[in-house]
Structure formats: C-alpha cells, structure tokens
Design a protein around this motif. Structure first.
Motif, PDB file in Angstrom:
ATOM      1  N   PRO A 169      -8.898  35.969 -11.532  1.00 31.00           N
ATOM      2  CA  PRO A 169      -8.851  36.634 -12.843  1.00 31.00           C
ATOM      3  C   PRO A 169     -10.216  37.142 -13.329  1.00 31.00           C
ATOM      4  CG  PRO A 169      -8.527  34.251 -13.060  1.00 31.00           C
ATOM      5  CD  PRO A 169      -8.470  34.561 -11.604  1.00 31.00           C
ATOM      6  N   LYS A 170     -11.297  36.602 -12.750  1.00 30.67           N
ATOM      7  CA  LYS A 170     -12.629  37.025 -13.208  1.00 30.67           C
ATOM      8  C   LYS A 170     -12.973  38.465 -12.815  1.00 30.67           C
ATOM      9  CE  LYS A 170     -15.130  32.774 -14.056  1.00 30.67           C
ATOM     10  NZ  LYS A 170     -16.170  31.860 -13.597  1.00 30.67           N
ATOM     11  N   ILE A 171     -12.151  39.074 -11.951  1.00 30.07           N
ATOM     12  CA  ILE A 171     -12.438  40.477 -11.622  1.00 30.07           C
ATOM     13  C   ILE A 171     -11.940  41.413 -12.729  1.00 30.07           C
ATOM     14  CG2 ILE A 171     -12.420  40.048  -9.141  1.00 30.07           C
ATOM     15  CD1 ILE A 171      -9.758  41.306  -8.872  1.00 30.07           C
ATOM     16  N   ILE A 172     -11.115  40.890 -13.659  1.00 31.57           N
ATOM     17  CA  ILE A 172     -10.533  41.759 -14.706  1.00 31.57           C
ATOM     18  C   ILE A 172     -11.614  42.450 -15.558  1.00 31.57           C
ATOM     19  CG2 ILE A 172      -9.094  41.816 -16.803  1.00 31.57           C
ATOM     20  CD1 ILE A 172      -7.381  39.575 -15.448  1.00 31.57           C
ATOM     21  N   PRO A 173     -12.599  41.704 -16.130  1.00 34.57           N
ATOM     22  CA  PRO A 173     -13.586  42.403 -16.961  1.00 34.57           C
ATOM     23  C   PRO A 173     -14.421  43.428 -16.190  1.00 34.57           C
ATOM     24  CG  PRO A 173     -14.111  40.040 -16.781  1.00 34.57           C
ATOM     25  CD  PRO A 173     -12.774  40.243 -16.177  1.00 34.57           C
ATOM     26  N   ILE A 174     -14.703  43.142 -14.912  1.00 36.09           N
ATOM     27  CA  ILE A 174     -15.484  44.116 -14.116  1.00 36.09           C
ATOM     28  C   ILE A 174     -14.642  45.361 -13.866  1.00 36.09           C
ATOM     29  CG2 ILE A 174     -16.713  44.532 -11.944  1.00 36.09           C
ATOM     30  CD1 ILE A 174     -17.188  41.516 -11.751  1.00 36.09           C
ATOM     31  N   LEU A 175     -13.368  45.147 -13.512  1.00 33.72           N
ATOM     32  CA  LEU A 175     -12.474  46.291 -13.266  1.00 33.72           C
ATOM     33  C   LEU A 175     -12.300  47.104 -14.547  1.00 33.72           C
ATOM     34  CD1 LEU A 175     -10.726  47.673 -11.130  1.00 33.72           C
ATOM     35  CD2 LEU A 175      -8.808  46.245 -11.848  1.00 33.72           C
ATOM     36  N   PHE A 176     -12.194  46.411 -15.682  1.00 34.89           N
ATOM     37  CA  PHE A 176     -12.058  47.118 -16.964  1.00 34.89           C
ATOM     38  C   PHE A 176     -13.276  48.004 -17.236  1.00 34.89           C
ATOM     39  CE2 PHE A 176     -13.335  47.370 -21.415  1.00 34.89           C
ATOM     40  CZ  PHE A 176     -12.289  48.136 -21.912  1.00 34.89           C
ATOM     41  N   LEU A 177     -14.470  47.444 -17.046  1.00 31.83           N
ATOM     42  CA  LEU A 177     -15.693  48.205 -17.327  1.00 31.83           C
ATOM     43  C   LEU A 177     -15.825  49.387 -16.365  1.00 31.83           C
ATOM     44  CD1 LEU A 177     -17.743  47.696 -19.563  1.00 31.83           C
ATOM     45  CD2 LEU A 177     -19.239  46.589 -17.910  1.00 31.83           C
ATOM     46  N   THR A 178     -15.452  49.163 -15.099  1.00 33.80           N
ATOM     47  CA  THR A 178     -15.513  50.232 -14.084  1.00 33.80           C
ATOM     48  C   THR A 178     -14.555  51.367 -14.463  1.00 33.80           C
ATOM     49  OG1 THR A 178     -15.960  48.533 -12.420  1.00 33.80           O
ATOM     50  CG2 THR A 178     -15.313  50.691 -11.603  1.00 33.80           C
ATOM     51  N   LEU A 179     -13.304  51.000 -14.793  1.00 34.13           N
ATOM     52  CA  LEU A 179     -12.301  52.027 -15.134  1.00 34.13           C
ATOM     53  C   LEU A 179     -12.590  52.665 -16.497  1.00 34.13           C
ATOM     54  CD1 LEU A 179      -9.028  50.266 -13.896  1.00 34.13           C
ATOM     55  CD2 LEU A 179     -10.141  52.253 -12.888  1.00 34.13           C
TER      56      LEU A 179
END
Length: 318
Positions: A74-84
């Motif tokens: 689940p910790k990839i969610i904030p990185i994916l959000f910022l990337t997208l």
C-alpha cells in the motif's frame, strides 16, 4: 537480492516496449509534435515535428505494473498519486500547447495552483494515513534523523515542486531526463530493497518503464516525453524521496536537476540586472554545453555518468 524485485522491472519494460510503437503513430495522427525555438540551438530545428507527450508510454507502464502490487504494497499509493497527479498537469499543458495549438499551454498561475493542490493532497495523505514521519535522514550521519518541527511541511512543498520543475528543465535533449532519472530510480530501488520499505515495486517499475522508453527516446529520438513525462518523473522522484525520509539526498543524487533549475534562475536574474547580458550562452545549462561545441550525446553521457557517481556516493552516505 530477492528475485521478486526483477519481475516489476521486466513487466513495465515489456509494457513500455509494446506501447511505444502503438502510441508514437497515435501522437503523430494527433499532430502532437514538438516545436523548436528558432533562437535556440540550431541543430534542434531538425527535431521539429517529432511527436511529444510520449511520457504517456512509461506512465501507463508504471501504473499498470503498480496495480499488480498495490494490494500487498500500500505504500506505493502516495508515490503513484504524486506521479500521476503531476503527469496529469503536464498532460493538460502539453495537450493545450501541441494539440489545441495554444502557444502557452496552461497559464503559469494555473500550473502552480495545480502543483500546490497535488502536493497538498500528498502531504495530507502522508501525515494522516501512513506511518512515514517527516523527519529527514541526514547523509553521512550514520542514520541520524533530523526533526525540523513545523518547518517540515513548507519544506515538503518546496522540495516536491522544486524537484518536479528541476526534472522538467532537465528534459531538453534526447534521452537526458530519462537517462538521469533511470539512475536516480535505481538508487532508490537499492535503498528501498535494503530497508524493506515496501515501495520497491514502483521504483522497479519506473526503472523498467524508462529503459523501455529510452529505446525510442535516445538520440535521434523518435518521441519526446513532453511535460506529461517530465512532471510525472519529478513527482515520482520527490514522492519516493519522502516515502524513504530522504529528501536531503535529492541534493546529492538529483544534483543535475538542481543545477538545471539554478542555471535558469541565474540566467534570468543576470539578464535583468545587466540589462540584457547573458551569464550562460543559453539556459538550461545543457544547451550552454551544446553551444560550447559538445554533441547532444556527449552532454547526455556526461550528465548520466555524473548522476551514476553521485548515486554511488549516495549509497555511501547511508
């Protein structure tokens, strides 16, 4: 080294390589092509008409790969959000500029507002929904975390938006932003795996997706990433640094991004102060080296090698 980390690299690489021959002709049909500055480096005029917005290729590859892992990581969610989130701002800017032919794209105020909103949501999520603290790991301190109190939040905004614009300025030569960021993403992958931070799938996905994209983006480029790609990569780099509590390391491993931004600021300030004189032959600084007689491939190679060395120093600084 766990074999599992190789899989997201391969998945996103394969998706990138399959998507590129589909998306590049599509961008051509959209007439989403690059326009080159007539006052810029003369050799770049031949690039006019090359499709841009190619960042979509690695953005899709990273997103699809991450979705396979998001349940367990689940910790990839904030990185994916910022990337997208930043990728979307870049996409809107590119779309207005190259498809709808609005020369400015998004207005500077609209762009900045979008960047502040995306960063604010990331900061809120980080503080409320993760156990990641805003203390900063200090390089060469043998694991000392610096607690800067309330200043941590304004610093987050400066670090994120600064990094995003640094990557954006770096994207001016065939393969430059992709090559430099592949090194930075590899550095973060090594750290993420070593610390079992739970973000490895997305750092691996970015490495794979960018390697696939580079096959089409190295000189002479068949496609450019556009703001769609460069802002997204900036979001990825900043988001990863914060999830690992390593924003201070951005000054080290992301030094090229920093120099690119600084060169533009120096050029503009000097130009205004001296009534039209230039400090560099042209800014950002990669164009200065081109006008000094360096080939495009030499600039990319030198900047990439510098980043690779800085990433090794970064590992020693842990």
């Amino acid at each position: 080294m766990d074999f599992k980390i190789v899989i997201p690299v391969i998945i996103s690489f394969v998706i990138s390589v399959i998507l590129a021959p589909v998306i590049i002709p599509f961008l051509r049909r959209l007439k989403a092509s690059q326009t080159e500055r007539t006052d810029g480096v003369k050799s770049h005029l031949s690039k006019a008409g090359t499709p841009t917005m190619g960042g979509l290729i690695f953005l899709i590859a990273v997103t699809v790969t991450s979705l396979f892992y998001v349940k367990d990581y689940p910790k990839i969610i904030p990185i994916l959000f910022l990337t997208l989130g930043f990728g979307l701002i870049g996409f809107l800017d590119d779309y207005l500029k190259v498809v709808l032919k609005r020369s400015d794209g998004l207005l500077p105020a609209q762009k900045m507002a979008g960047q502040i909103v995306v960063t604010a949501i990331f900061a809120f999520y980080l503080i409320r929904f993760t156990d990641v603290k805003l203390t900063l790991l200090v390089p060469f301190s043998h694991g000392y975390y610096w607690n800067i109190g309330w200043v941590a939040v304004p610093l987050l905004f400066v670090a994120v938006i600064g990094t995003v614009n640094g990557v954006n300025f770096t994207d001016g030569l065939d393969g430059l932003a992709s090559s430099v960021t592949v090194m930075v993403a590899t550095f973060f992958t090594v750290v993420a795996v070593g610390t079992q931070s739970g973000i490895e799938p997305i750092t691996c996905a970015v490495v794979g997706a960018l390697m696939g994209f580079l096959l089409f983006n190295v000189f002479p480029a068949k496609v450019f990433m556009g703001d769609t790609g460069s802002l997204a990569l900036g979001g990825f780099v900043a988001g990863t640094a914060y999830m690992l509590q390593m924003p201070l390391f951005l000054i080290l491993v992301g030094l090229i991004y920093l120099i690119e931004v600084a060169s533009v600021m120096i050029q503009v300030t000097y130009f205004k102060k001296t009534g039209g004189k230039r400090f560099f032959k042209m800014a950002p600084i990669h164009h200065h080296f081109e006008l000094c007689g360096w080939s495009e491939t030499r600039v990319v190679a030198v900047f990439s090698i510098i980043t690779a060395i800085l990433c090794m120093i970064g590992l020693l600084a842990l």
